[in-house]
Structures are given as structure tokens and as C-alpha cells.
Enzyme design. Sequence first.
Site, PDB file in Angstrom:
ATOM      1  CG  LEU A 115      78.743  12.057  79.068  1.00 40.88           C
ATOM      2  CD1 LEU A 115      79.093  12.310  80.563  1.00 40.88           C
ATOM      3  CD2 LEU A 115      79.454  11.017  78.398  1.00 40.88           C
ATOM      4  CD  GLN A 124      83.933   8.720  86.563  1.00 43.80           C
ATOM      5  OE1 GLN A 124      83.747   8.297  85.296  1.00 43.80           O
ATOM      6  NE2 GLN A 124      85.421   9.025  86.622  1.00 43.80           N
ATOM      7  NE  ARG A 131      85.410  11.194  82.619  1.00 44.74           N
ATOM      8  CZ  ARG A 131      84.955  10.095  82.011  1.00 44.74           C
ATOM      9  NH1 ARG A 131      84.348   9.026  82.553  1.00 44.74           N
ATOM     10  NH2 ARG A 131      85.123  10.155  80.455  1.00 44.74           N
ATOM     11  NE  ARG A 175      84.552   5.220  83.787  1.00 42.88           N
ATOM     12  CZ  ARG A 175      84.155   5.505  82.464  1.00 42.88           C
ATOM     13  NH1 ARG A 175      84.988   5.052  81.490  1.00 42.88           N
ATOM     14  NH2 ARG A 175      83.285   6.588  82.137  1.00 42.88           N
ATOM     15  CG  HIS A 225      81.319  12.854  82.722  1.00 35.85           C
ATOM     16  ND1 HIS A 225      81.247  14.230  82.299  1.00 35.85           N
ATOM     17  CD2 HIS A 225      81.788  11.998  82.143  1.00 35.85           C
ATOM     18  CE1 HIS A 225      82.262  14.028  81.052  1.00 35.85           C
ATOM     19  NE2 HIS A 225      82.361  12.743  80.960  1.00 35.85           N
ATOM     20  CG  HIS A 275      79.605   9.198  83.598  1.00 35.34           C
ATOM     21  ND1 HIS A 275      78.744   8.974  82.220  1.00 35.34           N
ATOM     22  CD2 HIS A 275      80.960   8.597  82.809  1.00 35.34           C
ATOM     23  CE1 HIS A 275      79.595   8.869  81.222  1.00 35.34           C
ATOM     24  NE2 HIS A 275      80.908   8.515  81.843  1.00 35.34           N
ATOM     25  CD  GLU A 287      87.362  13.028  80.303  1.00 31.53           C
ATOM     26  OE1 GLU A 287      86.602  12.579  81.126  1.00 31.53           O
ATOM     27  OE2 GLU A 287      88.471  12.666  80.381  1.00 31.53           O
ATOM     28  CG  PHE A 307      89.631  10.756  77.426  1.00 28.62           C
ATOM     29  CD1 PHE A 307      89.150  11.343  76.435  1.00 28.62           C
ATOM     30  CD2 PHE A 307      88.732   9.760  77.729  1.00 28.62           C
ATOM     31  CE1 PHE A 307      87.809  11.169  75.491  1.00 28.62           C
ATOM     32  CE2 PHE A 307      87.642   9.677  77.196  1.00 28.62           C
ATOM     33  CZ  PHE A 307      87.152  10.384  75.856  1.00 28.62           C
TER      34      PHE A 307
HETATM   35  C1  LIG Z   1      76.875   8.527  77.730  1.00 31.90           C
HETATM   36  C2  LIG Z   1      78.096   7.564  78.054  1.00 31.90           C
HETATM   37  C3  LIG Z   1      79.392   7.686  77.520  1.00 31.90           C
HETATM   38  C4  LIG Z   1      80.445   6.983  77.834  1.00 31.90           C
HETATM   39  N1  LIG Z   1      81.543   7.154  77.167  1.00 31.90           N
HETATM   40  C5  LIG Z   1      82.581   6.361  77.494  1.00 31.90           C
HETATM   41  C6  LIG Z   1      83.746   6.429  76.793  1.00 31.90           C
HETATM   42  O1  LIG Z   1      84.013   7.320  75.804  1.00 31.90           O
HETATM   43  N2  LIG Z   1      84.876   5.534  76.993  1.00 31.90           N
HETATM   44  C7  LIG Z   1      84.783   4.598  77.868  1.00 31.90           C
HETATM   45  O2  LIG Z   1      85.658   3.788  78.201  1.00 31.90           O
HETATM   46  N3  LIG Z   1      83.410   4.425  78.622  1.00 31.90           N
HETATM   47  C8  LIG Z   1      82.581   5.491  78.374  1.00 31.90           C
HETATM   48  N4  LIG Z   1      81.248   5.133  79.011  1.00 31.90           N
HETATM   49  C9  LIG Z   1      81.030   3.909  79.876  1.00 31.90           C
HETATM   50  C10 LIG Z   1      80.850   2.882  78.993  1.00 31.90           C
HETATM   51  O3  LIG Z   1      79.965   2.939  78.053  1.00 31.90           O
HETATM   52  C11 LIG Z   1      80.349   1.622  79.932  1.00 31.90           C
HETATM   53  O4  LIG Z   1      80.880   1.347  81.012  1.00 31.90           O
HETATM   54  C12 LIG Z   1      80.234   0.256  79.112  1.00 31.90           C
HETATM   55  O5  LIG Z   1      79.811   0.360  77.728  1.00 31.90           O
HETATM   56  C13 LIG Z   1      79.729  -0.852  80.124  1.00 31.90           C
HETATM   57  O6  LIG Z   1      79.675  -2.007  79.132  1.00 31.90           O
HETATM   58  P1  LIG Z   1      79.265  -3.309  79.622  1.00 31.90           P
HETATM   59  O7  LIG Z   1      79.312  -4.466  78.725  1.00 31.90           O
HETATM   60  O8  LIG Z   1      79.770  -3.651  81.084  1.00 31.90           O
HETATM   61  O9  LIG Z   1      77.723  -2.779  79.809  1.00 31.90           O
HETATM   62  P2  LIG Z   1      76.386  -2.400  79.041  1.00 31.90           P
HETATM   63  O10 LIG Z   1      76.730  -1.741  77.875  1.00 31.90           O
HETATM   64  O11 LIG Z   1      75.686  -1.586  80.181  1.00 31.90           O
HETATM   65  O12 LIG Z   1      75.726  -3.667  79.022  1.00 31.90           O
HETATM   66  C14 LIG Z   1      74.793  -4.293  79.985  1.00 31.90           C
HETATM   67  C15 LIG Z   1      73.831  -5.168  79.683  1.00 31.90           C
HETATM   68  O13 LIG Z   1      73.181  -6.236  80.500  1.00 31.90           O
HETATM   69  C16 LIG Z   1      71.908  -6.261  80.297  1.00 31.90           C
HETATM   70  N5  LIG Z   1      70.999  -6.470  81.304  1.00 31.90           N
HETATM   71  C17 LIG Z   1      71.136  -5.524  82.422  1.00 31.90           C
HETATM   72  N6  LIG Z   1      70.277  -6.106  83.454  1.00 31.90           N
HETATM   73  C18 LIG Z   1      69.749  -7.167  82.867  1.00 31.90           C
HETATM   74  C19 LIG Z   1      68.931  -8.372  83.284  1.00 31.90           C
HETATM   75  N7  LIG Z   1      68.362  -8.223  84.614  1.00 31.90           N
HETATM   76  N8  LIG Z   1      68.511  -9.190  82.670  1.00 31.90           N
HETATM   77  C20 LIG Z   1      69.061  -9.258  81.311  1.00 31.90           C
HETATM   78  N9  LIG Z   1      70.052  -8.391  80.893  1.00 31.90           N
HETATM   79  C21 LIG Z   1      70.130  -7.341  81.475  1.00 31.90           C
HETATM   80  C22 LIG Z   1      71.532  -4.876  79.217  1.00 31.90           C
HETATM   81  O14 LIG Z   1      70.500  -5.027  78.447  1.00 31.90           O
HETATM   82  C23 LIG Z   1      72.775  -4.839  78.546  1.00 31.90           C
HETATM   83  O15 LIG Z   1      72.652  -5.579  77.266  1.00 31.90           O
HETATM   84  C24 LIG Z   1      80.198   6.104  78.487  1.00 31.90           C
HETATM   85  C25 LIG Z   1      78.924   5.760  79.346  1.00 31.90           C
HETATM   86  C26 LIG Z   1      78.077   6.663  79.318  1.00 31.90           C
HETATM   87  C27 LIG Z   1      76.705   6.568  79.727  1.00 31.90           C
END
Ligand SMILES: Cc1cc2nc3c(=O)[nH]c(=O)nc-3n(C[C@H](O)[C@H](O)[C@H](O)COP(=O)(O)OP(=O)(O)OC[C@H]3O[C@@H](n4cnc5c(N)ncnc54)[C@H](O)[C@@H]3O)c2cc1C
Length: 582
Positions: free
Chosen positions: A252, A236, A286, A386, A238, A351, A255, A122
Amino acid sequence: MNNVHRTRVSNVLIVGSGAAGLRAAIAVHAAGREVVVIGKRLRKDAHTVLAAGGINAALGTVDPEDRWQHHFADTFVEGHFLADPRAVEIMTREAPTALLELAEWGCPFVRLPDGRLDQRFFGAHRYRRTCYAGDFTGRAMLFTLADKLTELGIEIHENQYVSRLLVREGVCFGAIALDLQSGDRTIYLADAVILAAGGHTRLWRRSSSRRDENTGDGFALALRAGASLADMEMVQFHPTGMVAPEEMAGTLVTEAVRGEGGRLYNGHGERFMDRYDPERMELSARDRVALANYTEIAEGRAGPNGGVFLDISHRSKEEILEKLPRMYRQFMESQMLDISRDRMEVAPTAHYSMGGVAVIPDTHATDVEGLYAAGEIAAGVHGANRLGGNSLAETLVFGRRAGEAAAAFSQAISAQLRDRTAIAGAHDELNLITREGEELARPLQRALRDNMWEHCGVVRDDGRLRKGLDRLASIRAAAANVDVRPSSEGYRDLALALDLRGAIVAAEATLRCAIERRETRGAHQRKDYPNANPLLLVNFVVRADRDGNQELSHVPVSPIPDELKTWVNTRKALAPDGRLLE
Ligand SMILES: Cc1cc2nc3c(=O)[nH]c(=O)nc-3n(C[C@H](O)[C@H](O)[C@H](O)COP(=O)(O)OP(=O)(O)OC[C@H]3O[C@@H](n4cnc5c(N)ncnc54)[C@H](O)[C@@H]3O)c2cc1C
């Protein structure tokens, strides 16, 4: 309104059912405490499902020279020295165990013929340390975690929108949630709460997030509860988001395409990365690739849709279908474009939120007693940029740590006091927001996204940022008059109004921090301050007073431990703008 009001009591409440929330829940359960997870979408549909390319851990399967210390140095240096060294140390040290544990639970990471986990490159990583499940790694991880929760009998409550955290005399004791289908309300009472509610990148017109997700409401919940936010200016962009069709703009292009050898060309057919980072070319960090793409476009060397071109057509179709199946389908379905033959047109897209809720690295405790934060919502690990694959590692490592800390907090307290006034206030707020008005939330949300794209985008300056703040004030004024009523689709209107309210708070914090950081560092590119300022090795911190007015201060970045300085210096010598630590 005759909606049902319920109360649900547990030891630990987790807001958010993404990877961080689910990993935290498993840790709470393992510590013997009762845990409930709530999320505003369906169980296996948190934002984590979008994560594509992979997750990092210095396993050294493909490059045996790799060590967690190299991973530390890559992350810290490419974060432009703004990350919390302790948080980076914990993540890089513990990622291998966290990842192998998930593989043991059945996560279908791709394996080498000898059964060990495969690892790919990456951007800006010195070694191949990104494990992956095709290009749907996040989905594979989330499904594995969700299945584990089912096996352990941990409840996930779907469609629950948290509008307020409940706090009594500086101690968090739960949250109020609205059922988006029935409108019923639940007071979730708990000894400790973990916020795992994701980031705020949907606040930009071009964003890799989905609609109605990543709207920054988690940041607003934390701020109102009395927690502070840090590094909010560090967003960030992307380098490679789709540019067409319009409804897919920002989506997206992982990467992993560059990791698998993808090359970037401008509209004149020049492979331009040699002008920006001749050593690492497309595998640069990035922030550098995003700025390179932005510059090529801004200086008039764009393609027909205003983007640059990403080309992987030198790889065979079989390889592409094996390593990048989702990308192949994404372009085929949306543009009838076969990426094994044609180039993809791409441009930067918002992103990832590198800033967020300020936490203590070891426990991910916030400034509010009983309140923890983990995953993308938390600040600390990524600094000003990041590295791809680090976010998923962060969700597992700090999800577990926050879960353990919240469970220990719950175990240690003898009684948790509730506050009827706080609960009544949370109900009143929902009642007040539900009323007829002149404005609609969706267009205001769009105006906010346009505002952030135009005034707080890839390249910023004081004038534009201040204009952004002014424009935000008028959106805030209009938002006070939003029309909200239940409809046959449930309580979507109310959710949109709440999203908008959260988005305004998160946007304000971002703009204010971006104005204060008068330098260029990582993702924060200031046209009027084009160089890094060594005096600004600080984290900007936002707090809110009782009326919601935001106040800024700054704290120096924590010092790096002596034993890690050599690793950082070795790595620093490889970076284009190298500066050694004393
Ligand atoms: C297209 C894309 C590709 C990516 N690819 C990668 C990758 O290859 N490798 C990598 O390391 N990272 C990647 N990322 C980043 C990574 O996916 C995220 O940073 C990570 O999944 C975040 O996980 P999380 O559990 O913190 O939050 P999230 O998965 O965002 O979960 C948040 C949760 O909070 C809930 N929520 C939010 N607000 C409220 C509220 N007010 N009340 C109740 N529930 C709420 C949502 O419903 C959800 O369940 C990518 C991101 C994107 C957008």
C-alpha cells in the site's frame, strides 16, 4: 504424532489479536468475565499494524462544523446505499468516544498546539475527521491496546491457529487451535466466542496484505459453524499500491499521501482525475479513484511499470518526513526513490473485505448462538465502498460492543453444554490433513491468487467470473492432495494447507456473489452491467449446507431512519451520481 492435547476454559474466547479482538477483550474484562485471546501470529503483530493513514471520528477539532451525522451520511452515501444504516449510525455516533478513550490510554495520536487531536482529510469525507499517528496509526493503536491488555492481566496466546469452531446443536462452545511451533493442540472451551480474524484480500495476486495473512480462513470458520456471509463480492481495491519491485507489488501507498495533497498523473503527464471526479479530484472516493487508475492503465496511458504516477513532491521534505515518514522510508528502501523529489508509480491493489460474516448491528451476534464477529471480518458498515479511516473506527466501536454482548451472553447462561463428537471430529480433521501428497499448498495458493486477480478483479463480467469458478474447482481438487508434514520450521505446512482450504471457501463465496450482482455498484464494477440497478438494493447472503455446498439468497437493505434522511440527502447532492432518498 505425540503432540500434547490441552484444554483451556474461559467465559469468552476471542479468535484474533488485531484491534477488534483486543478491544473486545477489554470490554469482556470490564464486564467481569474471564477472557482469552488467541491469534496465529505474535501478540503485537496482527494485520492491524499495517494500517497507516488514520482513524475517523467526527470530533470537529479542525472543522468545527463536523457532526457524527455528516460522518454517517458520507459513509452511507459513498457505500452506495448497501451498508446497514444501523451499523453506520452506531459506528459514527460512537467513534469519538472510542477514539478519545484510546488517546487517554496513551495512543500517540498527533495533536494540535493546543493539545487537541489533529485531523486530516481522507478521500470522500466532507470534513477533516481522520486522526493519525504519523503514517503508522494501526501500529500505535495495536500497541496501546496490547499494553492495556497486559495492564489488565488478559492473556494473549500467540501462534495458535484455529482450524475449527466447536458447535453443538447450533450453539458455539469454543474452538480447536494448533500451536504452529510445537504442534500441540488446545481445545478452548468458552461460553461465547468472538471471531476477529480479519479479511480475505490476500486472495488476489496484488494485495496490500502480508504473506500468510488475510487468507479468508475466518470466513470459512464462520460458514462451517453455521453462520452466514454477506456482500462477499464487495472487495475494495485501493487505488494506490506499489508496482515495483515485483516482490513489493501491491504494497500500500497510503491514502494519506492524497490526503496531504498528492496528485495523480498518467504516463502522458496528464492530471487525469478531472475526467472522473472534477470536484474532488484525488480526494474522490476509493472506488472512483481505483477505477480511474485502472482505466488509465487499461487504455494504454501507463508508466514504464504499468502504473500511474502519484506525486507529493510539491510538499517540502520536512512536511513529508513529519506526515508520511513510513512512505518516505518505504520508497527509499525499496526503490532508492526520494518521494519529496520524485513521483511514485502506483496501481490498484486488493485492500479490504467490505463483506464478511453477517451480524446483528447492535451486538455483532452472528446466526450461531454464542458466536460473535467484529472488525474486518464482519459485514455491514461499508456497503459497496469503504471510506479510508472507517475500518479502524469499526474495530474499536464494534470490538467493544461484541465484547459486551459476549460477556452478557456468558453471564446469562446457566450451563454450557459441550459435545465430545464435535471435539473428536475437529481432531480427526487435523489428523487427516497431515499426510503425504502430490501437491504443495504454496503454489496452489499462488494459482488461486492469479485466478482471483484475472477473473474477479477491479472490473468483472459474467464470463470471466464463471471461468474463475471453474478454475477454482480444479484448485480445490488439487488441494485435496496437498503434502503436509511437520518440519524443522514447525507446523507451517499444516497452516498453509489450512489457509488454502479457507481461501478456497472464501473465494467461492466471493465469485458466487459477484456473479449474482448483475450491476455496477461501488467496488463491484461489471463490464456487462455498467449501471447500478435500483432493484438490487439487497445484500447477497451465503450459507453452507452440511457438505459445504454454498447456497445464495438475498435480503433487502434495511431502511434508513427518517431523522437521518435529510443528512443523507444533503450529502447526496454533493456526490457525482446523486440520487435523493424519498
Ligand atoms: C496496508 C494497510 C493499511 C491500512 N490503513 C488503514 C487506515 O489507515 N485506516 C483504517 O481505518 N484502516 C486501514 N486499513 C485496514 C485496517 O488495517 C484493517 O481493516 C483492520 O486493522 C482490521 O483489524 P481486525 O482486528 O479486524 O483484524 P486483523 O488486524 O486483521 O487481525 C486478525 C487477527 O486474526 C488472527 N487470525 C486470523 N485467522 C486466524 C485463525 N485461523 N486462527 C487464529 N487466529 C487467526 C490474525 O493472526 C490476527 O491476529 C489498512 C489495511 C492495510 C492492509
